[in-house]
Design a protein around this motif. Structure first.
Motif, mmCIF file in Angstrom:
data_model
loop_
_atom_site.group_PDB
_atom_site.id
_atom_site.type_symbol
_atom_site.label_atom_id
_atom_site.label_comp_id
_atom_site.label_asym_id
_atom_site.label_seq_id
_atom_site.Cartn_x
_atom_site.Cartn_y
_atom_site.Cartn_z
ATOM 1 N N TYR A 109 0.842 -1.198 0.000
ATOM 2 C CA TYR A 109 0.000 0.000 0.000
ATOM 3 C C TYR A 109 0.877 1.247 0.000
ATOM 4 O O TYR A 109 0.575 2.226 -0.671
ATOM 5 N N GLY A 110 1.979 1.205 0.741
ATOM 6 C CA GLY A 110 2.909 2.328 0.777
ATOM 7 C C GLY A 110 3.537 2.610 -0.583
ATOM 8 O O GLY A 110 3.703 3.768 -0.971
ATOM 9 N N SER A 122 -1.266 5.769 2.545
ATOM 10 C CA SER A 122 -1.370 4.302 2.501
ATOM 11 C C SER A 122 -2.752 3.804 2.901
ATOM 12 O O SER A 122 -3.306 2.904 2.273
#
Length: 178
Positions: A109-110, A122
């Motif tokens: 997600y980052g 994120s």
């Protein structure tokens, strides 16, 4: 006599759906005005109500079904289909980014947030990822948590793990580029 002619046309959307079998259970395909707008698994989180799917008709889904069959047979690694992704501008940006993750790879997600130029987003990326309306084809299953953990998946973690194993996915380093 001067006549003013105005036409008011209201655009109504026409929705159709069909069901197909897959190695991951039945899939519901939805088209809006003839364009793929949904691919939902059974018991999927954020699955719209059945009554919104429209009439059952396999007509607009021939190419989608063909490409999904090739994907599940291991013969297709990249989908090439017209899609209608209805969501907020941010969600659509995330879903476009998902389509850049190559077959057999994962991103965190980052990493997605960084690629969008929003390194602190994120959590928002995760929420948008979870609302992806076209699972499998828009590969939200390729997004993992920091450190390689299998975090939430609308279709269930078991399906996510099986899809990643099927693709031979390997986690990418934090420095991976799209």
């Amino acid at each position: 006599m001067h006549r003013q002619h105005t036409t008011h046309r209201q655009h109504t959307t026409h929705r159709q759906h069909t069901l197909i079998d897959s190695p991951y259970g039945p899939l519901t395909l939805v088209a809006t005005d003839g364009t793929l707008s949904g691919l939902y698994m059974t018991e999927q989180r954020h699955r719209p109500p059945e009554e919104t799917f429209g009439d059952r008709d396999a007509g607009p889904f021939g190419e989608t079904i063909s490409q999904l069959e090739a994907y599940f047979a291991g013969e297709l690694t990249e989908f090439d289909l017209p899609m209608r992704l209805d969501g907020t501008p941010f969600q659509r940006t995330v879903w476009q980014q998902l389509q850049l993750i190559p077959y057999g790879e994962t991103r965190t997600y980052g990493q997605l947030a960084d690629a969008l130029g929003k390194p602190n987003a994120s959590r928002a990326v995760g929420l948008a990822n979870g609302k992806n309306p076209i699972g499998v084809i828009v590969p939200c299953h390729r997004v993992i948590g920091a450190g390689g953990s299998l975090t939430g998946y609308g279709g269930g973690l078991d399906r996510k793990q099986r899809l990643l194993a099927f693709e031979g996915a390997t986690p990418m380093s934090e420095n991976a580029l799209f």
